[in-house]
Design a protein around this motif. Structure first.
Motif, PDB file in Angstrom:
ATOM      1  N   ARG A   1       8.391   1.590  -3.164  1.00 36.47           N
ATOM      2  CA  ARG A   1       7.217   2.450  -3.264  1.00 36.47           C
ATOM      3  C   ARG A   1       6.576   2.333  -4.648  1.00 36.47           C
ATOM      4  O   ARG A   1       5.381   2.071  -4.766  1.00 36.47           O
ATOM      5  CB  ARG A   1       7.609   3.893  -2.992  1.00 36.47           C
ATOM      6  N   THR A   2       7.390   2.504  -5.707  1.00 41.93           N
ATOM      7  CA  THR A   2       6.896   2.400  -7.079  1.00 41.93           C
ATOM      8  C   THR A   2       7.090   1.001  -7.643  1.00 41.93           C
ATOM      9  O   THR A   2       6.177   0.408  -8.200  1.00 41.93           O
ATOM     10  CB  THR A   2       7.601   3.423  -7.978  1.00 41.93           C
ATOM     11  N   ASN A   3       8.281   0.457  -7.472  1.00 41.92           N
ATOM     12  CA  ASN A   3       8.594  -0.930  -7.830  1.00 41.92           C
ATOM     13  C   ASN A   3       9.924  -1.313  -7.186  1.00 41.92           C
ATOM     14  O   ASN A   3      10.515  -0.509  -6.447  1.00 41.92           O
ATOM     15  CB  ASN A   3       8.618  -1.152  -9.352  1.00 41.92           C
TER      16      ASN A   3
ATOM     17  N   ASP B   1      16.319 -11.881  -9.100  1.00 45.60           N
ATOM     18  CA  ASP B   1      15.422 -12.755  -9.861  1.00 45.60           C
ATOM     19  C   ASP B   1      14.283 -13.329  -9.009  1.00 45.60           C
ATOM     20  O   ASP B   1      13.346 -13.933  -9.547  1.00 45.60           O
ATOM     21  CB  ASP B   1      16.217 -13.902 -10.493  1.00 45.60           C
ATOM     22  N   THR B   2      14.324 -13.139  -7.699  1.00 43.10           N
ATOM     23  CA  THR B   2      13.254 -13.647  -6.818  1.00 43.10           C
ATOM     24  C   THR B   2      12.462 -12.531  -6.143  1.00 43.10           C
ATOM     25  O   THR B   2      11.512 -12.804  -5.422  1.00 43.10           O
ATOM     26  CB  THR B   2      13.840 -14.549  -5.721  1.00 43.10           C
ATOM     27  N   VAL B   3      12.837 -11.290  -6.371  1.00 45.63           N
ATOM     28  CA  VAL B   3      12.206 -10.162  -5.697  1.00 45.63           C
ATOM     29  C   VAL B   3      10.794  -9.925  -6.258  1.00 45.63           C
ATOM     30  O   VAL B   3      10.516 -10.219  -7.425  1.00 45.63           O
ATOM     31  CB  VAL B   3      13.081  -8.893  -5.849  1.00 45.63           C
ATOM     32  N   TYR B   4       9.886  -9.413  -5.424  1.00 40.63           N
ATOM     33  CA  TYR B   4       8.551  -9.023  -5.892  1.00 40.63           C
ATOM     34  C   TYR B   4       8.676  -7.884  -6.898  1.00 40.63           C
ATOM     35  O   TYR B   4       9.442  -6.937  -6.677  1.00 40.63           O
ATOM     36  CB  TYR B   4       7.672  -8.569  -4.731  1.00 40.63           C
ATOM     37  N   ARG B   5       7.920  -7.952  -7.986  1.00 37.31           N
ATOM     38  CA  ARG B   5       8.081  -6.986  -9.069  1.00 37.31           C
ATOM     39  C   ARG B   5       7.215  -5.731  -8.908  1.00 37.31           C
ATOM     40  O   ARG B   5       7.621  -4.647  -9.304  1.00 37.31           O
ATOM     41  CB  ARG B   5       7.747  -7.653 -10.412  1.00 37.31           C
ATOM     42  N   ARG B   6       6.039  -5.883  -8.372  1.00 32.08           N
ATOM     43  CA  ARG B   6       5.151  -4.727  -8.331  1.00 32.08           C
ATOM     44  C   ARG B   6       5.450  -3.838  -7.133  1.00 32.08           C
ATOM     45  O   ARG B   6       5.919  -4.299  -6.082  1.00 32.08           O
ATOM     46  CB  ARG B   6       3.694  -5.162  -8.316  1.00 32.08           C
ATOM     47  N   GLY B   7       5.123  -2.541  -7.311  1.00 35.37           N
ATOM     48  CA  GLY B   7       5.343  -1.583  -6.237  1.00 35.37           C
ATOM     49  C   GLY B   7       4.267  -1.636  -5.178  1.00 35.37           C
ATOM     50  O   GLY B   7       3.132  -2.058  -5.443  1.00 35.37           O
ATOM     51  N   CYS B   8       4.602  -1.181  -3.984  1.00 33.87           N
ATOM     52  CA  CYS B   8       3.677  -1.304  -2.850  1.00 33.87           C
ATOM     53  C   CYS B   8       2.533  -0.296  -2.905  1.00 33.87           C
ATOM     54  O   CYS B   8       1.429  -0.600  -2.448  1.00 33.87           O
ATOM     55  CB  CYS B   8       4.448  -1.145  -1.542  1.00 33.87           C
ATOM     56  N   LYS B   9       2.781   0.888  -3.448  1.00 32.50           N
ATOM     57  CA  LYS B   9       1.703   1.872  -3.481  1.00 32.50           C
ATOM     58  C   LYS B   9       0.563   1.385  -4.358  1.00 32.50           C
ATOM     59  O   LYS B   9      -0.610   1.418  -3.949  1.00 32.50           O
ATOM     60  CB  LYS B   9       2.219   3.215  -3.986  1.00 32.50           C
ATOM     61  N   ALA B  10       0.885   0.895  -5.555  1.00 34.71           N
ATOM     62  CA  ALA B  10      -0.145   0.382  -6.460  1.00 34.71           C
ATOM     63  C   ALA B  10      -0.819  -0.855  -5.874  1.00 34.71           C
ATOM     64  O   ALA B  10      -2.045  -1.009  -5.959  1.00 34.71           O
ATOM     65  CB  ALA B  10       0.474   0.061  -7.818  1.00 34.71           C
ATOM     66  N   ALA B  11      -0.028  -1.739  -5.262  1.00 34.90           N
ATOM     67  CA  ALA B  11      -0.580  -2.974  -4.690  1.00 34.90           C
ATOM     68  C   ALA B  11      -1.511  -2.670  -3.525  1.00 34.90           C
ATOM     69  O   ALA B  11      -2.587  -3.279  -3.389  1.00 34.90           O
ATOM     70  CB  ALA B  11       0.553  -3.879  -4.229  1.00 34.90           C
ATOM     71  N   PHE B  12      -1.121  -1.701  -2.678  1.00 29.53           N
ATOM     72  CA  PHE B  12      -1.912  -1.366  -1.504  1.00 29.53           C
ATOM     73  C   PHE B  12      -3.229  -0.703  -1.902  1.00 29.53           C
ATOM     74  O   PHE B  12      -4.302  -1.048  -1.381  1.00 29.53           O
ATOM     75  CB  PHE B  12      -1.094  -0.446  -0.599  1.00 29.53           C
ATOM     76  N   VAL B  13      -3.163   0.239  -2.846  1.00 30.56           N
ATOM     77  CA  VAL B  13      -4.376   0.917  -3.314  1.00 30.56           C
ATOM     78  C   VAL B  13      -5.294  -0.074  -4.031  1.00 30.56           C
ATOM     79  O   VAL B  13      -6.520  -0.049  -3.844  1.00 30.56           O
ATOM     80  CB  VAL B  13      -4.005   2.088  -4.245  1.00 30.56           C
ATOM     81  N   GLU B  14      -4.716  -0.960  -4.837  1.00 26.03           N
ATOM     82  CA  GLU B  14      -5.517  -1.972  -5.535  1.00 26.03           C
ATOM     83  C   GLU B  14      -6.209  -2.915  -4.549  1.00 26.03           C
ATOM     84  O   GLU B  14      -7.365  -3.300  -4.743  1.00 26.03           O
ATOM     85  CB  GLU B  14      -4.614  -2.781  -6.470  1.00 26.03           C
ATOM     86  N   PHE B  15      -5.511  -3.263  -3.490  1.00 30.92           N
ATOM     87  CA  PHE B  15      -6.090  -4.130  -2.452  1.00 30.92           C
ATOM     88  C   PHE B  15      -7.328  -3.500  -1.840  1.00 30.92           C
ATOM     89  O   PHE B  15      -8.379  -4.143  -1.712  1.00 30.92           O
ATOM     90  CB  PHE B  15      -5.029  -4.392  -1.383  1.00 30.92           C
ATOM     91  N   TRP B  16      -7.243  -2.225  -1.469  1.00 33.21           N
ATOM     92  CA  TRP B  16      -8.376  -1.547  -0.848  1.00 33.21           C
ATOM     93  C   TRP B  16      -9.470  -1.229  -1.859  1.00 33.21           C
ATOM     94  O   TRP B  16     -10.659  -1.227  -1.521  1.00 33.21           O
ATOM     95  CB  TRP B  16      -7.918  -0.277  -0.141  1.00 33.21           C
ATOM     96  N   ASP B  17      -9.086  -0.962  -3.112  1.00 36.69           N
ATOM     97  CA  ASP B  17     -10.076  -0.712  -4.159  1.00 36.69           C
ATOM     98  C   ASP B  17     -10.933  -1.953  -4.382  1.00 36.69           C
ATOM     99  O   ASP B  17     -12.168  -1.877  -4.471  1.00 36.69           O
ATOM    100  CB  ASP B  17      -9.344  -0.339  -5.453  1.00 36.69           C
ATOM    101  N   ARG B  18     -10.295  -3.114  -4.456  1.00 39.32           N
ATOM    102  CA  ARG B  18     -11.003  -4.372  -4.675  1.00 39.32           C
ATOM    103  C   ARG B  18     -11.906  -4.725  -3.494  1.00 39.32           C
ATOM    104  O   ARG B  18     -13.075  -5.095  -3.675  1.00 39.32           O
ATOM    105  CB  ARG B  18      -9.979  -5.486  -4.909  1.00 39.32           C
ATOM    106  N   ASN B  19     -11.385  -4.588  -2.305  1.00 42.33           N
ATOM    107  CA  ASN B  19     -12.148  -4.989  -1.121  1.00 42.33           C
ATOM    108  C   ASN B  19     -13.227  -3.981  -0.744  1.00 42.33           C
ATOM    109  O   ASN B  19     -14.227  -4.358  -0.127  1.00 42.33           O
ATOM    110  CB  ASN B  19     -11.200  -5.214   0.065  1.00 42.33           C
TER     111      ASN B  19
END
Length: 222
Positions: free
Chosen positions: A140-142, A166-184
């Motif tokens: 959720r957060t990271n 060492d291969t896991v995604y670093r950023r959290g999903c809440k920030a990524a999801f909101v950023e995706f919709w903000d950009r689009n």
């Protein structure tokens, strides 16, 4: 018909081709958005791309209707086209204004989608997995949100068969999801304004052409 009106006819035809291209771009962009989130079973996330696809399809159909009316010099088709285009333009502007005024509220709703998916992960993990795969994020957060269980779900890595710290995604999903919709959402708003401007020009030319066709036929009857 006069040379000026013939020019209006062909200009209207070209504008309708531009509107058709805009409609196709809306369908393509909406399809790309939908392909990123179609695994997320939440109607709130799917309504924007579905609306774009439907709107693009309507624009495409109306544009081809206008092309036929211009080339055939049909008063009925040109008048109907101008009315449909005006209604479409007003509806489109209303949608853009709504997104402009309610952007912050909509982004909060998108953040709540991730919150609910995180809360339900113990009962149904596929919602959270779908977000993590689509947005290339983890937790959720990271990624540290999964530290309590000692391992990461396969959806947190590109290589689902070998998900390590060492291969896991670093950023959290809440920030990524909101950023995706903000950009689009910004892309959608400005694209909507450009398309509405093109439609307004087409509406003006359609009214001029319909009026000219009517006057020409009236003079021909005398």
């Amino acid at each position: 018909m006069s040379c000026g009106i013939s020019m209006v006819k062909y200009i209207l035809f070209i504008f309708n081709l531009l509107c058709s291209i805009c409609g196709i771009l809306l369908i393509v962009f909406g399809g790309l958005l939908f392909s990123n989130i179609h695994n997320i079973d939440d109607l709130r996330t799917q309504q924007v791309p579905i609306t774009m696809i439907v709107l693009g399809t309507v624009i495409l159909l109306i544009s081809w209707f206008g092309c036929c009316g211009a080339i055939r010099e049909s008063y009925c088709m040109s008048t109907t086209y101008s009315i449909l285009l005006f209604v479409l333009m007003i509806g489109q502007l209303a949608l853009v204004i709504y997104m402009w005024l309610q952007k912050d509220k909509y982004l909060v709703i998108m953040g709540d989608v991730v919150e609910k998916a995180w809360e339900r992960r113990t009962r149904r993990a596929d919602y959270m997995d779908a977000i993590q795969i689509s947005m290339e994020c983890c937790g959720r957060t990271n990624f540290s949100d999964y530290s309590f269980q000692g391992y990461f779900p396969p959806s947190c890595c590109k290589d689902t068969n070998n998900c390590r710290p060492d291969t896991v995604y670093r950023r959290g999903c809440k920030a990524a999801f909101v950023e995706f919709w903000d950009r689009n959402s910004d892309i959608i708003k400005y694209a909507g304004l450009v398309i509405a401007a093109i439609e307004f020009v087409g509406f003006v030319f359609a009214c001029c052409l319909a009026n000219s066709i009517r006057n020409y036929r009236r003079r021909a009857d005398y």
